[in-house]
Design an enzyme around this catalytic site. Structure first.
Site, PDB file in Angstrom:
ATOM      1  N   CYS A  44       0.868  -1.170   0.000  1.00  0.00           N
ATOM      2  CA  CYS A  44       0.000   0.000   0.000  1.00  0.00           C
ATOM      3  C   CYS A  44       0.904   1.219   0.000  1.00  0.00           C
ATOM      4  CB  CYS A  44      -0.921   0.010   1.226  1.00  0.00           C
ATOM      5  SG  CYS A  44      -1.974   1.482   1.324  1.00  0.00           S
ATOM      6  N   GLU A  64      -3.434   1.134  -6.587  1.00  0.00           N
ATOM      7  CA  GLU A  64      -2.388   0.199  -6.994  1.00  0.00           C
ATOM      8  C   GLU A  64      -2.137   0.441  -8.482  1.00  0.00           C
ATOM      9  OE1 GLU A  64      -0.496  -1.425  -5.234  1.00  0.00           O
ATOM     10  OE2 GLU A  64      -1.513  -1.810  -3.335  1.00  0.00           O
TER      11      GLU A  64
END
Length: 227
Positions: free
Chosen positions: A2, A102
């Site tokens: 993340c 992402e």
């Protein structure tokens, strides 16, 4: 992993969801490593809000620069790795968010996808925090975000995803409800795929200096991975 996320929910929505008044921060559409982030810690009589620097610095570290490489902690190993072991045992926290990014390769470029809850609204990443004191400097509170195996929605883009806590698991993660190591690891399991939606967004977000709603501007339909 993340590496970027958003927190643009209103202060009222955050206070209602997390049970604490958030710090006075503007909406964030591109929260990046080493920045100050809103976190919820376990206080003496419940929950307390905090501002933590994203990038965990263990209390024994000689240089706070180590935090730049400790943004995430793997759920499978955080309980035993020296950098995270103490925080996993004693200093767990919630890191509020309402979406995360992402990236996948698409024709020689990095195409971001933005992931949110299907039902919308804020949620909590599982986090760890530490306080570091260097010689002659003010103490610094820092944090890392736990990651877990990607579910079927995130997996086409990345093999890992942040550990998103189900609302009923937040009290156990904070430590207000006793939990064994095995129970805590169960809390960190991937969120079911049907709980998330993904959409490709503008590459504007690729630059960590960029902020604002343009970072989540869609460039393709919900559920698509590439425009």
């Amino acid at each position: 992993m993340c590496g970027r996320y958003t927190l643009a929910a209103s202060p009222g929505a955050l206070a209602e969801h997390f049970g604490v008044a958030p710090p006075d921060l503007p909406p964030r559409y591109n929260v990046a490593p080493t920045q100050s982030v809103f976190a919820v810690l376990a206080g003496g009589e419940g929950r307390e809000p905090a501002l933590l620097r994203w990038g965990l610095v263990p209390s024994w570290a000689k240089d706070k620069g180590i935090g730049a490489s400790l943004l995430n902690a793997r759920a499978e190993t955080a309980a035993v790795k020296p950098c995270f072991r103490s925080a996993f045992q004693r200093r767990r926290c919630l890191v509020p968010a309402d979406g995360f990014f992402e990236w996948a390769r698409a024709g020689g470029r990095k195409q971001p996808s933005y992931f949110t809850l299907r039902e919308g609204g804020p949620f909590a990443f599982a986090g760890l925090w530490e306080e570091w004191e260097g010689e002659g400097v003010e103490p610094v509170r820092t944090c890392a975000i736990l990651t877990t195996e990607a579910n079927e929605v995130v997996r086409p883009v990345h093999a890992r995803m942040p550990a998103i806590l189900r609302p009923d698991d937040c009290e156990r993660w904070l430590g207000h409800v006793p939990g064994t190591r095995e129970e805590l690891l169960l809390v960190l399991r991937p969120l079911p795929g049907e709980a998330l939606v993904a959409r490709p967004v503008s590459p504007w977000v690729n630059d960590a200096r960029h902020e604002g709603p343009r970072c989540i501007e869609p460039v393709g339909p919900v559920g698509a991975l590439f425009p």
